[in-house]
Design an enzyme around this catalytic site. Structure first.
Site, PDB file in Angstrom:
ATOM      1  CB  CYS A   1      -5.837 -39.013   7.467  1.00 42.87           C
ATOM      2  SG  CYS A   1      -7.413 -39.321   8.306  1.00 42.87           S
TER       3      CYS A   1
ATOM      4  CB  CYS B   1     -10.250 -36.639   9.857  1.00 35.95           C
ATOM      5  SG  CYS B   1     -10.241 -35.209  10.957  1.00 35.95           S
ATOM      6  CB  SER B   2      -6.303 -34.506  10.539  1.00 33.97           C
ATOM      7  OG  SER B   2      -7.095 -34.692  11.705  1.00 33.97           O
ATOM      8  CB  CYS B   3      -5.557 -40.438  11.313  1.00 34.72           C
ATOM      9  SG  CYS B   3      -7.261 -40.515  11.904  1.00 34.72           S
TER      10      CYS B   3
END
Lengths: 102, 208
Positions: free
Chosen positions: B98, B101-103
């Protein structure tokens, strides 16, 4: 092909600054702080108080230096508080009073 | 008020108190949420992978609709974004990142690991995936293509890795013990049994 000057600072795909940085593969256990912030976001999401997109907007609009200074969930709590204030779920006066009590 | 100037712990304390006082999020609701999130772990994804390796019908469902496949195993997916499943083959390997971000498919893999959220991983995955996965000791044959897939807030991805050699006739529950979170993100390959230190297609099979 160099978009470095145009991209937002959270948009890290291919960002040159980090291309030579190694990966810290160590497991970092989440702290109680981390888990609580994560859970609060979940509850707010489930109740329709705040969406993931609003969380992201709050994180992505952090100033670059703060974005990199703060830990992952510290960014989240800043975004959550910012969103609650913006939506009028809480007021600045209430937050100031609660901070004074903590 | 400048939120960024506040000590984050204090800010959390104040938010917690206000949400409780307003009846929006009680300590009990927060605790329940933490327990539910802690219950999601890579073991869920590993179970899906192992069943896909042994049940062609489930495999087809998982590749067509990851969310429905997970739900068919009673994995709670309510409120989670759609789950897509990327099928590795000898010719094509997948790596999930991602970049923004951090999906992460948290319902089936749990909390994302620290490194998945790091600036270095997000920057490098799309520029030099082969070099990146080498940091995990993973080497692919030069002819194997790597497809990097960006998880987003609206769609989450996991990898269906290749079943390792030497596992013929293994039941699904035993196969599941081989599958790690890193295999389902694509930075590693499921190791041949007894060969867990290595991550190469070319690694020698252990002597029986």
């Amino acid at each position: 092909m160099d978009h470095e000057g145009l991209r937002a600072h959270h948009d890290l795909g291919g960002a040159q600054k980090y291309l030579c940085q190694g990966i810290d593969q160590a497991a970092h256990a989440l702290t109680d702080f981390d888990k609580e912030v994560d859970a609060i976001r979940g509850v707010l999401g489930a109740k329709g108080v705040m969406t993931v997109d609003e969380l992201r907007r709050g994180i992505e609009s952090l100033p670059e230096a703060d974005y990199h200074r703060l830990t992952y969930y510290q960014r989240w709590i800043c975004s959550i508080a910012d969103n609650l204030l913006a939506r009028g779920v809480i007021t600045e006066a209430e937050l100031a009073a609660a901070l004074a009590e903590s | 008020m400048n939120l960024l100037a506040l000590e984050p712990e204090r800010l959390l304390g104040a938010v917690r108190a206000l949400l409780a006082a307003k009846g929006i999020a009680s300590p009990a609701e927060i605790a329940e949420r933490i327990a539910a999130t802690d219950a999601a772990s890579p073991a869920q994804g590993a179970r899906m992978v192992a069943i896909a390796w042994t049940d062609p019908e489930f495999r087809a469902l998982m590749l067509a609709d990851g969310t429905r496949a997970a739900e068919s195993l009673a994995i709670p997916m309510r409120g989670a974004p759609p789950l897509g499943v990327l099928e590795n083959t000898p010719d094509l390997h997948h790596l999930v990142v991602c970049t923004l971000c951090s999906c992460y498919p948290r319902a089936v893999l749990g909390y994302p690991p620290f490194w998945y959220k790091s600036a270095a991983y997000r920057a490098r995955a799309v520029r030099d995936p082969r070099g990146l996965i080498a940091e995990w000791g993973t080497t692919l044959p030069p002819a194997t293509k790597i497809r990097v897939v960006d998880s987003t807030a609206d769609y989450r991805w996991m990898v269906l890795p290749l079943r390792p050699a030497g596992t013929e006739n293994w039941p699904a529950d035993r196969l599941a013990t081989l599958v790690r979170e890193t295999d389902m993100i694509g930075v590693t390959l499921v190791a041949t049994p007894g060969d867990h230190a290595l991550n190469s297609f070319a690694s020698p099979r252990p002597q029986a």
